[in-house]
Design a protein around this motif. Structure first.
Motif, mmCIF file in Angstrom:
data_model
loop_
_atom_site.group_PDB
_atom_site.id
_atom_site.type_symbol
_atom_site.label_atom_id
_atom_site.label_comp_id
_atom_site.label_asym_id
_atom_site.label_seq_id
_atom_site.Cartn_x
_atom_site.Cartn_y
_atom_site.Cartn_z
ATOM 1 N N LEU A 49 30.376 43.817 26.898
ATOM 2 C CA LEU A 49 29.285 44.073 27.829
ATOM 3 C C LEU A 49 29.574 45.304 28.677
ATOM 4 O O LEU A 49 28.670 46.091 28.978
ATOM 5 N N SER A 50 30.822 45.490 29.051
ATOM 6 C CA SER A 50 31.207 46.668 29.825
ATOM 7 C C SER A 50 30.966 47.937 29.028
ATOM 8 O O SER A 50 30.410 48.913 29.540
ATOM 9 N N ALA A 51 31.371 47.920 27.752
ATOM 10 C CA ALA A 51 31.186 49.094 26.901
ATOM 11 C C ALA A 51 29.712 49.394 26.667
ATOM 12 O O ALA A 51 29.289 50.553 26.615
ATOM 13 N N ALA A 52 28.904 48.340 26.531
ATOM 14 C CA ALA A 52 27.483 48.524 26.237
ATOM 15 C C ALA A 52 26.696 49.022 27.440
ATOM 16 O O ALA A 52 25.755 49.802 27.301
ATOM 17 N N GLY A 58 35.473 44.598 35.862
ATOM 18 C CA GLY A 58 35.511 43.757 37.053
ATOM 19 C C GLY A 58 34.124 43.455 37.584
ATOM 20 O O GLY A 58 33.834 42.325 38.004
ATOM 21 N N ALA A 59 33.255 44.466 37.566
ATOM 22 C CA ALA A 59 31.883 44.278 38.028
ATOM 23 C C ALA A 59 31.122 43.352 37.088
ATOM 24 O O ALA A 59 30.346 42.491 37.525
ATOM 25 N N VAL A 60 31.354 43.505 35.777
ATOM 26 C CA VAL A 60 30.705 42.626 34.795
ATOM 27 C C VAL A 60 31.109 41.181 35.039
ATOM 28 O O VAL A 60 30.270 40.275 35.063
ATOM 29 N N SER A 61 32.393 40.945 35.231
ATOM 30 C CA SER A 61 32.882 39.581 35.478
ATOM 31 C C SER A 61 32.262 38.992 36.739
ATOM 32 O O SER A 61 31.869 37.814 36.764
#
Length: 214
Positions: A49-52, A58-61
C-alpha cells in the motif's frame, strides 16, 4: 482473486452510531485512498500500500489502524503464510451515504473529501496517460453537461444511469468470482474491445449529479 466479503457485509450503511463514526473516519484523503486501494485490489501489505500510494509505511499503518477501529478494514491471513508482514483487507465493497444518515457537518466533510479524492484520482490518471497503450487512451475521457430538468426528470435520469452501471458492474463482479472465469467472460472481452485482447483493468466511473451553481 480479490478478497470479498459476504453479501450481508457488502455495503456500509451510515444509519447508526458505529457507521457514522466510520463515515467520519473516512473523511480524510489518505484513508479514503487506502480504503479504495483495498476495495479494488484485495488483500495487501502495508509495504504494498505504501508503494502504491506514496504514503510512508508508518503513516499507512496509522491510517489502517484508524480504519480498523471503525470496522472498515481488518487484518487478513497471509496468502503465502509469511507472518512477518501485516496483511489487510477491506470489510465492505462500498459505502452508501443517505442524506439523513448523519449530522450535516459529518456528511459535508465526507462529501468534500470524496470530491477531492475524485480530483486526485483523475490527476494520477493524467500523470500516466502518456505511458498508456493507445487502446486505453482512446477509451478514456471526461465530459460534462448542464441540463434543464425537473426534480422528477433528474431522478429518472439517475435511475437510468444506475441501471447502466448495474449492467457493467455485474460483468465486473463475474470477473472477480473464482467460478466465473470462463469462455463467456473471454467472449465478453472480445466483443467489448473489438480485438479479443482480454486486457482487463480497473476502470473508474465517477457519477455526479447535482444542482448546477454558476
Amino acid at each position: 482473486m480479490t478478497q470479498r466479503t459476504s453479501a450481508a457485509e457488502e455495503t456500509v450503511h451510515t444509519q447508526d452510531a458505529a457507521s457514522r463514526a466510520a463515515l467520519k473516519c473516512m473523511a480524510h484523503p489518505a484513508r479514503m485512498r487506502l480504503l479504495g486501494a483495498l476495495r479494488v485490489g484485495g488483500v495487501q501489505t502495508v509495504g504494498e500500500l505504501s508503494a502504491a500510494t506514496g504514503e510512508a509505511p508508518g503513516a499507512v499503518s496509522y491510517h489502517l489502524a484508524q480504519l480498523a477501529k471503525v470496522g472498515l478494514v481488518e487484518k487478513a491471513q497471509s496468502p503465502d503464510g509469511d507472518k512477518r508482514k501485516s496483511h489487510w483487507h477491506a470489510c465492505h465493497h462500498e459505502t452508501n451515504v443517505r442524506p439523513d444518515s448523519a449530522d450535516a457537518d459529518v456528511i459535508d466533510a465526507f462529501s468534500r473529501t470524496a470530491a477531492l479524492s475524485y480530483q486526485m484520482a483523475y490527476e494520477r490518471f493524467l500523470d500516466v496517460l502518456p505511458t498508456l497503450p493507445p487502446e486505453w487512451v482512446d477509451t478514456c475521457g471526461v465530459n460534462d453537461h448542464v441540463l434543464r430538468l425537473t426534480p422528477a426528470e433528474t431522478r429518472a435520469m439517475v435511475a437510468e444511469l444506475n441501471e447502466v452501471m448495474r449492467k457493467w458492474g455485474q460483468i465486473s463482479e463475474e470477473r472477480n468470482s473464482e467460478t466465473n472465469v470462463s469462455a463467456a467472460v473471454a467472449a465478453t472481452c472480445a466483443d467489448g474491445d473489438g480485438n479479443g485482447s482480454g486486457d482487463v483493468q480497473p476502470v473508474a466511473v465517477v457519477q455526479q449529479v447535482f444542482r448546477w451553481v454558476p
